[in-house]
Write a protein that holds these residues in place. Sequence first.
Motif, PDB file in Angstrom:
ATOM      1  N   ILE A 504       0.781  -1.230  -0.068  1.00 54.96           N
ATOM      2  CA  ILE A 504      -0.003   0.053  -0.020  1.00 54.96           C
ATOM      3  C   ILE A 504       0.938   1.168  -0.143  1.00 54.96           C
ATOM      4  CG2 ILE A 504      -1.602   1.242   1.288  1.00 54.96           C
ATOM      5  CD1 ILE A 504      -2.729  -1.385   2.352  1.00 54.96           C
ATOM      6  N   LEU A 505       1.926   1.248   0.806  1.00 57.93           N
ATOM      7  CA  LEU A 505       2.940   2.383   0.790  1.00 57.93           C
ATOM      8  C   LEU A 505       3.434   2.435  -0.618  1.00 57.93           C
ATOM      9  CD1 LEU A 505       4.831   2.151   4.062  1.00 57.93           C
ATOM     10  CD2 LEU A 505       3.172   3.889   3.482  1.00 57.93           C
ATOM     11  N   PHE A 506       3.814   1.384  -1.020  1.00 57.23           N
ATOM     12  CA  PHE A 506       4.358   1.712  -2.496  1.00 57.23           C
ATOM     13  C   PHE A 506       3.398   2.377  -3.837  1.00 57.23           C
ATOM     14  CE2 PHE A 506       5.531   0.059  -6.571  1.00 57.23           C
ATOM     15  CZ  PHE A 506       6.697   0.415  -6.909  1.00 57.23           C
ATOM     16  N   ALA A 507       2.017   1.710  -3.469  1.00 59.01           N
ATOM     17  CA  ALA A 507       1.397   1.986  -4.341  1.00 59.01           C
ATOM     18  C   ALA A 507       0.711   3.369  -4.446  1.00 59.01           C
ATOM     19  CB  ALA A 507      -0.014   1.231  -4.259  1.00 59.01           C
ATOM     20  N   LEU A 508       0.585   4.252  -3.034  1.00 61.33           N
ATOM     21  CA  LEU A 508       0.136   5.240  -2.719  1.00 61.33           C
ATOM     22  C   LEU A 508       1.151   6.573  -2.570  1.00 61.33           C
ATOM     23  CD1 LEU A 508      -3.039   4.223  -0.589  1.00 61.33           C
ATOM     24  CD2 LEU A 508      -2.822   4.679  -3.196  1.00 61.33           C
ATOM     25  N   GLY A 509       2.363   5.961  -2.073  1.00 67.14           N
ATOM     26  CA  GLY A 509       3.282   6.975  -1.783  1.00 67.14           C
ATOM     27  C   GLY A 509       4.133   7.264  -2.993  1.00 67.14           C
ATOM     28  N   SER A 510       4.954   8.161  -2.660  1.00 68.54           N
ATOM     29  CA  SER A 510       5.975   8.911  -3.817  1.00 68.54           C
ATOM     30  C   SER A 510       7.236   8.954  -3.035  1.00 68.54           C
ATOM     31  CB  SER A 510       5.537   9.965  -4.507  1.00 68.54           C
ATOM     32  OG  SER A 510       5.410  10.880  -3.466  1.00 68.54           O
ATOM     33  N   GLY A 511       8.537   8.939  -3.990  1.00 67.65           N
ATOM     34  CA  GLY A 511       9.658   9.489  -3.802  1.00 67.65           C
ATOM     35  C   GLY A 511      10.106   8.615  -2.543  1.00 67.65           C
ATOM     36  N   PRO A 512      10.448   9.249  -1.200  1.00 67.74           N
ATOM     37  CA  PRO A 512      11.127   8.501  -0.125  1.00 67.74           C
ATOM     38  C   PRO A 512      10.356   7.279   0.452  1.00 67.74           C
ATOM     39  CG  PRO A 512      11.770  10.766   0.062  1.00 67.74           C
ATOM     40  CD  PRO A 512      10.634  10.614  -1.226  1.00 67.74           C
ATOM     41  N   VAL A 513       8.766   7.707   0.447  1.00 64.38           N
ATOM     42  CA  VAL A 513       8.064   6.678   1.071  1.00 64.38           C
ATOM     43  C   VAL A 513       8.007   5.279   0.269  1.00 64.38           C
ATOM     44  CG1 VAL A 513       5.634   6.045   1.318  1.00 64.38           C
ATOM     45  CG2 VAL A 513       6.677   8.419   1.893  1.00 64.38           C
ATOM     46  N   ARG A 514       8.147   5.497  -1.081  1.00 61.69           N
ATOM     47  CA  ARG A 514       8.344   4.277  -2.171  1.00 61.69           C
ATOM     48  C   ARG A 514       9.735   3.513  -1.674  1.00 61.69           C
ATOM     49  NH1 ARG A 514       6.276   4.323  -8.275  1.00 61.69           N
ATOM     50  NH2 ARG A 514       4.043   4.355  -7.756  1.00 61.69           N
ATOM     51  N   PHE A 516      11.329   3.593   1.288  1.00 61.10           N
ATOM     52  CA  PHE A 516      11.176   2.610   2.290  1.00 61.10           C
ATOM     53  C   PHE A 516      10.267   1.321   2.191  1.00 61.10           C
ATOM     54  CE2 PHE A 516       8.269   1.681   6.025  1.00 61.10           C
ATOM     55  CZ  PHE A 516       9.242   1.604   6.856  1.00 61.10           C
ATOM     56  N   ALA A 517       9.240   1.625   1.447  1.00 63.04           N
ATOM     57  CA  ALA A 517       8.244   0.533   0.861  1.00 63.04           C
ATOM     58  C   ALA A 517       9.037  -0.611   0.160  1.00 63.04           C
ATOM     59  CB  ALA A 517       7.074   0.767   0.106  1.00 63.04           C
ATOM     60  N   ILE A 518       9.829  -0.374  -0.671  1.00 56.31           N
ATOM     61  CA  ILE A 518      10.619  -1.256  -1.540  1.00 56.31           C
ATOM     62  C   ILE A 518      11.507  -2.132  -0.618  1.00 56.31           C
ATOM     63  CG2 ILE A 518      12.533  -1.704  -3.182  1.00 56.31           C
ATOM     64  CD1 ILE A 518      11.123   0.772  -4.749  1.00 56.31           C
ATOM     65  N   THR A 519      12.336  -1.580   0.227  1.00 55.35           N
ATOM     66  CA  THR A 519      13.241  -2.255   1.162  1.00 55.35           C
ATOM     67  C   THR A 519      12.640  -3.142   2.207  1.00 55.35           C
ATOM     68  OG1 THR A 519      13.604  -0.187   2.478  1.00 55.35           O
ATOM     69  CG2 THR A 519      15.321  -0.592   0.631  1.00 55.35           C
ATOM     70  N   LEU A 520      11.484  -2.259   2.772  1.00 57.12           N
ATOM     71  CA  LEU A 520      10.540  -3.209   3.724  1.00 57.12           C
ATOM     72  C   LEU A 520      10.038  -4.627   3.071  1.00 57.12           C
ATOM     73  CD1 LEU A 520       9.535  -3.514   6.335  1.00 57.12           C
ATOM     74  CD2 LEU A 520       7.522  -1.826   5.653  1.00 57.12           C
ATOM     75  N   GLY A 521       9.592  -4.478   1.968  1.00 59.06           N
ATOM     76  CA  GLY A 521       8.704  -5.412   1.105  1.00 59.06           C
ATOM     77  C   GLY A 521       9.836  -6.736   0.970  1.00 59.06           C
ATOM     78  N   LEU A 522      10.815  -6.134   0.148  1.00 53.66           N
ATOM     79  CA  LEU A 522      11.956  -7.146  -0.022  1.00 53.66           C
ATOM     80  C   LEU A 522      12.534  -7.768   1.212  1.00 53.66           C
ATOM     81  CD1 LEU A 522      14.013  -5.418  -2.885  1.00 53.66           C
ATOM     82  CD2 LEU A 522      12.189  -7.199  -3.283  1.00 53.66           C
ATOM     83  N   GLY A 523      12.697  -6.982   2.184  1.00 53.09           N
ATOM     84  CA  GLY A 523      12.963  -7.463   3.378  1.00 53.09           C
ATOM     85  C   GLY A 523      12.390  -8.536   4.212  1.00 53.09           C
ATOM     86  N   ILE A 524      11.224  -8.280   4.051  1.00 51.31           N
ATOM     87  CA  ILE A 524      10.128  -9.361   4.593  1.00 51.31           C
ATOM     88  C   ILE A 524      10.172 -10.358   3.869  1.00 51.31           C
ATOM     89  CG2 ILE A 524       7.422  -9.969   4.665  1.00 51.31           C
ATOM     90  CD1 ILE A 524       7.100  -6.991   5.198  1.00 51.31           C
TER      91      ILE A 524
END
Length: 553
Positions: A504-514, A516-524
């Motif tokens: 959800i953060l990746f879909a709705l966010g932009s820039g730094p939020v994305r 964070f979402a990418i590293t968090l998702g891959l980390g999971i």
Amino acid sequence: MLQIDTWKRVLILLVCLAGLVLALPNAFYTRVEQSNDARAAIELGNDTPQIQAEAGAWPEWMPSSLVNLGLDLRGGAHLLAEVQVGDVYASRMDAMWPDIRDALRGERAAIGTIRRQPSDPQEIRVRISQPEGMSRAQQVLRDLARPIQTLTGAGATDIEVTAQGDEILVQLSEAEKRATDDRTVRQALEIVRRRIDEVGTREPTIQRQGADRILIQVPGIGSASELKEIIGTTAQLTFNPVVSRGTDPDARTGVGEKLIPAIDEENVFYTLEAAPVVTGEELVDAQPSFDQNGRPAVTFRFNTSGARKFGDYTRDNIGAPFAIVLDDEVISAPVIQSHIPGGSGIITGNFTIEESTNLAVLLRAGALPAGLEFLEERTIGPELGQDSIDAGKVATIVAFAAVLVFMALSYGLFGLFANLALILNIALIFGLLSTIGATLTLPGIAGIVLTVGMAVDANVLVFERIREELKTAKGPSRAIELGYEKALSAILDANITTFITAVILFALGSGPVRGFAITLGLGIVTSVFTAIFVTRLMIITWYERRRPKTIEV
């Protein structure tokens, strides 16, 4: 029984090995980056001994993909631009005037003579000499209207035609203005992206913000002013008929005409017809070259419709001057010597080689449909970026070390297995980031730090379960097996909900939020893999070799 099939063991080991190999270039970041740049330069023909040496600094058979550093880590330029969508309305009306004029001239018997009247640039006023033919004139112009091809404009047309006495007023409809605004911003966004890509910068962030703004962040570029030079020029190329040539900057112009200065002739001004014959939007290629005298020039080629219009005009106007206009300045105004049917030509002027190359790049990338007003600009120096990297390293190392010590003290040998898996987890994250070409930002580092804690959390659930089973199970083998089986559902539940949050953060966010979402998702993903498969493989391999009667967790 506590066992893992051989093919599963091989697959787990291969995945771990692939992750380590893909992450390895990031341990030699500067060397690999220089090698990649040198190889790119060699492909462009810049093959010097120094570049060859830099290219050989990293083996070709090794992976060379790197994690791209974001603006806050690498330094670079940040711009927030507003697209001047209102500029497009005037150019749309100017382009529409020839069709309006030709349509009304065909009805001269019913409406008499026509004359364009002075008006706002965003509308066209036409006076007819026979007002009794007004209804016929309105119908003729309404037939020129086209339906709007958008969901919000369904059923509406692009122009509105109204009568005011003996004058007809033609202007864009509100639905067409909304559609034009959206189309203009989308086109500007794509052209800005093309221009920056032509320069070859790494991983720029180019995003739409709001209705008419564009956020542009380019890591590694020298300054915001340098970035503005790349994208700020509209590079609007048009070919306009010449009405007259003079030296008076205040010369009067007729309706549908405009006064344009010459770029290479001092105090020379051309009066041109405002409606162009051909525009740069119909260009399909532009390349730097040289004219017959060996001076830098730019060759161009039109698409099919542009070539037809260009050919027809040159056929019908042999001996007349023809102005080549770039950004409201006349580059040259050659006299048409003969019919040019091929749709190609050459732009000459007092260019340097660099200027002709840059002009070709701008024309090839396309013209910005409207001007950009820069509302915000920042230059982030590499020193600040290095400070961010150092701060991120310190945070990661402190968190990492604290977790390693905690796991070793709390769970002994099993804690050491979890620590090895945790180190491998970080390598897998960087391997995946390198493979997909992701950009690492400071929030992305925060995502990695959070991942470290979540990876340990999965191991803690397993180890606590094994502790409980040791009190009731018949032996250590069965306790380990039940520990993983019963902890699996809790691990999956916790990580799936967090992964959904990252999506959800990746879909709705932009820039730094994305970031964070990418590293968090891959980390999971990597955390679940290392907790369920890697640590389990380590424990089972150890157990098969030692065969202890009792274990302590």
